[in-house]
Enzyme design. Structure first.
Site, PDB file in Angstrom:
ATOM      1  N   ASN A  33      -8.998 -31.359  33.192  1.00  0.00           N
ATOM      2  CA  ASN A  33      -9.798 -31.750  34.212  1.00  0.00           C
ATOM      3  C   ASN A  33     -10.825 -30.225  34.518  1.00  0.00           C
ATOM      4  OD1 ASN A  33      -8.050 -30.478  35.664  1.00  0.00           O
ATOM      5  ND2 ASN A  33      -8.107 -31.453  37.306  1.00  0.00           N
ATOM      6  N   GLY A  37      -8.677 -24.818  32.367  1.00  0.00           N
ATOM      7  CA  GLY A  37      -9.210 -25.072  31.123  1.00  0.00           C
ATOM      8  C   GLY A  37     -10.709 -24.740  30.799  1.00  0.00           C
ATOM      9  N   SER A  76      -1.370 -27.519  33.865  1.00  0.00           N
ATOM     10  CA  SER A  76      -0.974 -26.790  34.995  1.00  0.00           C
ATOM     11  C   SER A  76      -1.694 -25.599  35.241  1.00  0.00           C
ATOM     12  CB  SER A  76       0.688 -26.669  35.020  1.00  0.00           C
ATOM     13  OG  SER A  76       1.002 -26.033  36.201  1.00  0.00           O
ATOM     14  N   ASN A 100       3.275 -39.486  36.701  1.00  0.00           N
ATOM     15  CA  ASN A 100       2.251 -40.364  36.027  1.00  0.00           C
ATOM     16  C   ASN A 100       2.521 -40.231  34.656  1.00  0.00           C
ATOM     17  OD1 ASN A 100       0.965 -41.365  38.486  1.00  0.00           O
ATOM     18  ND2 ASN A 100      -0.735 -39.398  38.386  1.00  0.00           N
ATOM     19  N   ALA A 115       6.140 -29.269  29.412  1.00  0.00           N
ATOM     20  CA  ALA A 115       6.118 -27.752  29.343  1.00  0.00           C
ATOM     21  C   ALA A 115       6.420 -27.066  30.784  1.00  0.00           C
ATOM     22  CB  ALA A 115       4.642 -27.254  29.124  1.00  0.00           C
ATOM     23  N   TYR A 146       4.593 -22.507  42.081  1.00  0.00           N
ATOM     24  CA  TYR A 146       4.500 -22.807  40.833  1.00  0.00           C
ATOM     25  C   TYR A 146       5.861 -22.913  40.171  1.00  0.00           C
ATOM     26  CZ  TYR A 146       3.813 -21.924  35.460  1.00  0.00           C
ATOM     27  OH  TYR A 146       3.746 -21.790  34.260  1.00  0.00           O
ATOM     28  N   LYS A 150       7.643 -26.467  38.568  1.00  0.00           N
ATOM     29  CA  LYS A 150       8.276 -26.750  37.249  1.00  0.00           C
ATOM     30  C   LYS A 150       9.992 -27.024  37.135  1.00  0.00           C
ATOM     31  CE  LYS A 150       4.761 -25.408  34.496  1.00  0.00           C
ATOM     32  NZ  LYS A 150       4.351 -26.561  33.794  1.00  0.00           N
TER      33      LYS A 150
END
Length: 328
Positions: A33, A37, A76, A100, A115, A146, A150
């Protein structure tokens, strides 16, 4: 052709994984999204008939038509700058997003690789860190959004494995570097290289005696690929055990870049881990894997990549406007 879905596909590691699976003859569906990125990381795949891109937030319901063999969940925020600006979204992608994707894997009878990260070890009291170490994490500290995202991600993945019999794989990724890293994202290597290219002094936090272990991206991708195709459902460290202090690493960067900057010291951030070094005994035994790229070689390739960036990219301090995610 086998089909693989890779989330976080426009990110640093995600985009390299897309390349690897296409080269291995897979049909790749990339999902992102673009919170952190970058579209340019996938531009070279736009005309590839074996690549399909879906712009989607994995914290929302995911629907994929047709069969699916594998899922790699790499969506993430991964840098301190990002997850401190969007802490809630970081927690949601690790919890709702993972839920999901596990549900999708169950529905498609697909194998899923999650990951995870060396951050599950927190500021470790055990050195080097092996997979049976439970970690030392401050759940309410600024980095907890974070770290705990994880850790929860690993827990729910194992619950799906045990309760539903889902085929799961968990990779604990240690510091990784290479082309397509985002400059100025707060991580050590792009921070140092960006400062060097701009003619700024290199900033070291604390006294510089904290350690990191840097793995080149091609080695990391090879380890992930082998883990996905293995029969092992539990976490595996993938990283380079060649450890160096941040102070010494800053001097390496100055030498590599041929610049005349000095090192300046600032206060250490809250909960910044003092030691990072993976124990990769398990990866060697299970996967026959260990890193091959020497740091000097990998750093030269990475620096050449950063040198090729435009002046705009070099001086851009924030990659994204996070305002639209703040209240989500």
């Amino acid at each position: 052709m086998k089909k693989v879905l890779i989330t976080g596909a426009a990110g640093f590691l995600g985009s390299h994984l897309c390349d690897r699976f296409i080269s291995e003859g897979y049909k790749v569906m990339g999902m992102d999204n673009f919170i952190t990125g970058d579209k340019k990381n996938l531009r070279h795949l736009e005309s590839n008939p074996n690549f399909e891109f879906i712009e989607h937030d994995v914290t929302q319901f995911i629907k994929i038509e047709g069969e699916l063999d594998y899922i790699l969940h790499f969506a993430s925020p991964a840098s301190p700058i990002d997850y401190l600006k969007i802490p809630i979204q970081t927690l949601k992608v690790g919890s709702l997003g993972t839920h999901n994707l596990l549900g999708l894997a169950k529905a498609k009878k697909a194998r899923i690789l999650i990951a995870s990260t060396s951050e599950v070890y927190g500021d470790p009291l055990v050195h080097p860190q092996s997979e049976d170490y439970y970690g030392n994490v401050n759940t309410i500290g600024p980095r907890g959004v974070y770290d705990e995202a994880k850790r929860f991600q690993e827990s729910i993945t194992m619950a799906y494995h045990r309760f539903h019999g889902l085929e799961t794989r968990i990779v604990r990724i240690f510091n990784t570097y290479g082309p397509r890293m985002r400059l100025n994202d707060g991580r050590v290597i792009p921070a140092f290289m960006g400062q060097a290219l701009r003619g700024e002094d290199l900033t070291v936090f604390g006294d510089g005696m904290q350690t990191r272990s840097f793995c080149y991206v091609d080695d990391q991708v090879e380890g992930i690929y082998r883990l996905l195709l293995s029969d092992y459902a539990y976490p595996v460290n993938i990283g380079n055990p060649n450890e160096i202090t941040i102070k010494d690493f800053a001097e390496e960067i100055i030498k590599l870049t041929g610049t005349a900057q000095k090192v300046v010291y600032k206060d250490l951030p809250v909960d910044d881990p003092m030691q990072r070094r993976p124990d990769i005994t398990l990866a060697k035994k299970l996967l026959g894997w260990e890193p091959k790229t020497e740091r000097a070689e990998g750093m030269k390739i990475t620096f050449d990549y950063f040198k090729s960036l435009s002046k705009e990219e070099l001086y851009k301090r924030d990659h994204k406007d996070f305002k639209r995610y703040i209240n989500k």
